[in-house]
Write a protein that holds these residues in place. Sequence first.
Motif, PDB file in Angstrom:
ATOM      1  N   MET A   1      17.473  27.373  -2.676  1.00  0.00           N
ATOM      2  CA  MET A   1      18.104  26.382  -1.761  1.00  0.00           C
ATOM      3  C   MET A   1      19.697  26.615  -2.106  1.00  0.00           C
ATOM      4  O   MET A   1      20.256  26.703  -3.148  1.00  0.00           O
ATOM      5  CB  MET A   1      18.021  25.018  -2.333  1.00  0.00           C
ATOM      6  N   PRO A   2      20.419  26.418  -1.027  1.00  0.00           N
ATOM      7  CA  PRO A   2      21.927  26.963  -0.994  1.00  0.00           C
ATOM      8  C   PRO A   2      22.635  25.453  -1.817  1.00  0.00           C
ATOM      9  O   PRO A   2      22.081  24.441  -2.022  1.00  0.00           O
ATOM     10  CB  PRO A   2      22.525  26.594   0.480  1.00  0.00           C
ATOM     11  N   GLU A   3      23.817  25.844  -2.397  1.00  0.00           N
ATOM     12  CA  GLU A   3      24.413  24.616  -3.196  1.00  0.00           C
ATOM     13  C   GLU A   3      24.857  23.863  -2.558  1.00  0.00           C
ATOM     14  O   GLU A   3      25.188  23.884  -1.286  1.00  0.00           O
ATOM     15  CB  GLU A   3      25.843  25.529  -3.843  1.00  0.00           C
ATOM     16  N   ILE A   4      24.580  22.533  -2.898  1.00  0.00           N
ATOM     17  CA  ILE A   4      25.245  21.339  -2.168  1.00  0.00           C
ATOM     18  C   ILE A   4      26.529  21.133  -2.200  1.00  0.00           C
ATOM     19  O   ILE A   4      27.344  21.253  -3.360  1.00  0.00           O
ATOM     20  CB  ILE A   4      24.614  19.994  -2.770  1.00  0.00           C
ATOM     21  N   PRO A   5      27.473  20.842  -1.160  1.00  0.00           N
ATOM     22  CA  PRO A   5      28.761  21.101  -0.946  1.00  0.00           C
ATOM     23  C   PRO A   5      29.425  19.678  -1.555  1.00  0.00           C
ATOM     24  O   PRO A   5      28.694  18.545  -1.741  1.00  0.00           O
ATOM     25  CB  PRO A   5      29.079  21.108   0.631  1.00  0.00           C
ATOM     26  N   LEU A   6      30.534  19.535  -1.628  1.00  0.00           N
ATOM     27  CA  LEU A   6      31.303  18.402  -1.969  1.00  0.00           C
ATOM     28  C   LEU A   6      31.516  17.617  -0.678  1.00  0.00           C
ATOM     29  O   LEU A   6      31.897  18.171   0.251  1.00  0.00           O
ATOM     30  CB  LEU A   6      32.596  18.766  -2.600  1.00  0.00           C
ATOM     31  N   VAL A   7      31.340  16.486  -0.736  1.00  0.00           N
ATOM     32  CA  VAL A   7      31.411  15.475   0.373  1.00  0.00           C
ATOM     33  C   VAL A   7      32.746  14.570  -0.096  1.00  0.00           C
ATOM     34  O   VAL A   7      33.009  14.087  -1.005  1.00  0.00           O
ATOM     35  CB  VAL A   7      30.439  14.742   0.591  1.00  0.00           C
ATOM     36  N   PRO A   8      33.075  13.913   1.053  1.00  0.00           N
ATOM     37  CA  PRO A   8      34.367  12.988   0.626  1.00  0.00           C
ATOM     38  C   PRO A   8      33.735  11.628  -0.358  1.00  0.00           C
ATOM     39  O   PRO A   8      32.864  11.495  -0.140  1.00  0.00           O
ATOM     40  CB  PRO A   8      34.813  12.254   1.982  1.00  0.00           C
ATOM     41  N   ALA A   9      34.740  11.442  -1.399  1.00  0.00           N
ATOM     42  CA  ALA A   9      34.360  10.494  -2.331  1.00  0.00           C
ATOM     43  C   ALA A   9      34.476   8.976  -1.596  1.00  0.00           C
ATOM     44  O   ALA A   9      33.371   8.404  -2.083  1.00  0.00           O
ATOM     45  CB  ALA A   9      35.583  10.204  -3.346  1.00  0.00           C
ATOM     46  N   HIS A  10      34.961   8.831  -0.591  1.00  0.00           N
ATOM     47  CA  HIS A  10      35.003   7.599   0.057  1.00  0.00           C
ATOM     48  C   HIS A  10      34.997   7.595   1.539  1.00  0.00           C
ATOM     49  O   HIS A  10      35.845   8.625   2.232  1.00  0.00           O
ATOM     50  CB  HIS A  10      36.028   6.961  -0.422  1.00  0.00           C
TER      51      HIS A  10
ATOM     52  N   ARG B   1      25.202   7.239   8.626  1.00  0.00           N
ATOM     53  CA  ARG B   1      23.903   8.374   8.632  1.00  0.00           C
ATOM     54  C   ARG B   1      24.659   9.540   9.318  1.00  0.00           C
ATOM     55  O   ARG B   1      24.180  10.772   8.946  1.00  0.00           O
ATOM     56  CB  ARG B   1      22.829   7.935   9.456  1.00  0.00           C
ATOM     57  N   GLN B   2      25.311   9.435  10.493  1.00  0.00           N
ATOM     58  CA  GLN B   2      25.909  10.663  11.017  1.00  0.00           C
ATOM     59  C   GLN B   2      26.849  11.329  10.352  1.00  0.00           C
ATOM     60  O   GLN B   2      26.979  12.720  10.222  1.00  0.00           O
ATOM     61  CB  GLN B   2      26.249  10.459  12.415  1.00  0.00           C
ATOM     62  N   ALA B   3      27.677  10.713   9.467  1.00  0.00           N
ATOM     63  CA  ALA B   3      28.692  11.203   8.631  1.00  0.00           C
ATOM     64  C   ALA B   3      27.995  12.092   7.593  1.00  0.00           C
ATOM     65  O   ALA B   3      28.606  13.136   7.297  1.00  0.00           O
ATOM     66  CB  ALA B   3      29.681  10.155   8.215  1.00  0.00           C
ATOM     67  N   VAL B   4      26.906  11.650   6.898  1.00  0.00           N
ATOM     68  CA  VAL B   4      26.283  12.224   5.809  1.00  0.00           C
ATOM     69  C   VAL B   4      25.524  13.390   6.519  1.00  0.00           C
ATOM     70  O   VAL B   4      25.648  14.504   5.891  1.00  0.00           O
ATOM     71  CB  VAL B   4      25.269  11.211   5.271  1.00  0.00           C
ATOM     72  N   ALA B   5      24.742  13.396   7.595  1.00  0.00           N
ATOM     73  CA  ALA B   5      24.243  14.502   8.084  1.00  0.00           C
ATOM     74  C   ALA B   5      25.236  15.634   8.456  1.00  0.00           C
ATOM     75  O   ALA B   5      25.044  16.975   8.283  1.00  0.00           O
ATOM     76  CB  ALA B   5      23.380  13.921   9.403  1.00  0.00           C
TER      77      ALA B   5
ATOM     78  N   PRO C   1      25.311  21.281   5.022  1.00  0.00           N
ATOM     79  CA  PRO C   1      25.195  22.450   5.680  1.00  0.00           C
ATOM     80  C   PRO C   1      23.715  22.412   6.407  1.00  0.00           C
ATOM     81  O   PRO C   1      22.772  21.904   5.924  1.00  0.00           O
ATOM     82  CB  PRO C   1      25.035  23.407   4.358  1.00  0.00           C
ATOM     83  N   HIS C   2      23.745  23.292   7.656  1.00  0.00           N
ATOM     84  CA  HIS C   2      22.430  23.367   8.077  1.00  0.00           C
ATOM     85  C   HIS C   2      21.271  23.691   7.247  1.00  0.00           C
ATOM     86  O   HIS C   2      20.151  23.316   7.489  1.00  0.00           O
ATOM     87  CB  HIS C   2      22.663  24.300   9.467  1.00  0.00           C
ATOM     88  N   ALA C   3      21.509  24.600   6.358  1.00  0.00           N
ATOM     89  CA  ALA C   3      20.330  25.261   5.415  1.00  0.00           C
ATOM     90  C   ALA C   3      19.772  24.067   4.854  1.00  0.00           C
ATOM     91  O   ALA C   3      18.436  24.288   4.198  1.00  0.00           O
ATOM     92  CB  ALA C   3      20.779  26.327   4.584  1.00  0.00           C
ATOM     93  N   LEU C   4      20.646  23.136   4.455  1.00  0.00           N
ATOM     94  CA  LEU C   4      20.202  21.743   3.542  1.00  0.00           C
ATOM     95  C   LEU C   4      19.530  20.939   4.371  1.00  0.00           C
ATOM     96  O   LEU C   4      18.601  19.919   3.860  1.00  0.00           O
ATOM     97  CB  LEU C   4      21.352  21.290   2.751  1.00  0.00           C
ATOM     98  N   ARG C   5      19.749  20.637   5.603  1.00  0.00           N
ATOM     99  CA  ARG C   5      19.176  19.792   6.485  1.00  0.00           C
ATOM    100  C   ARG C   5      17.499  19.533   6.211  1.00  0.00           C
ATOM    101  O   ARG C   5      16.919  18.435   6.349  1.00  0.00           O
ATOM    102  CB  ARG C   5      19.529  19.532   7.610  1.00  0.00           C
ATOM    103  N   PRO C   6      16.631  20.711   6.395  1.00  0.00           N
ATOM    104  CA  PRO C   6      15.501  20.406   6.313  1.00  0.00           C
ATOM    105  C   PRO C   6      14.973  19.875   5.038  1.00  0.00           C
ATOM    106  O   PRO C   6      13.736  19.285   4.899  1.00  0.00           O
ATOM    107  CB  PRO C   6      14.897  21.677   6.528  1.00  0.00           C
ATOM    108  N   HIS C   7      15.624  20.206   3.933  1.00  0.00           N
ATOM    109  CA  HIS C   7      15.360  19.701   2.690  1.00  0.00           C
ATOM    110  C   HIS C   7      15.735  18.472   2.439  1.00  0.00           C
ATOM    111  O   HIS C   7      14.927  17.673   1.544  1.00  0.00           O
ATOM    112  CB  HIS C   7      15.864  20.713   1.721  1.00  0.00           C
TER     113      HIS C   7
END
Length: 65
Positions: A1-10, A24-28, A32-38
Amino acid sequence: MPEIPLVPAHWHFPAHPTSVRRARQAVAKSLPHALRPHLGDDLSLLTSELVTNAIRHGTSGGTRT
């Protein structure tokens, strides 16, 4: 599984029901596309629950309803 990226803190959304979908859209989009199925479905559900609860039970203007 690819590394989970950093996302904005707020992210800031208005305390309005339409913010649930926007959150929900912002989180999606931050996944990365590779993590979306997981993780996509689980993170979408968690985001919906957290934002909905924040809108329903959060404070606005220093008063609680």
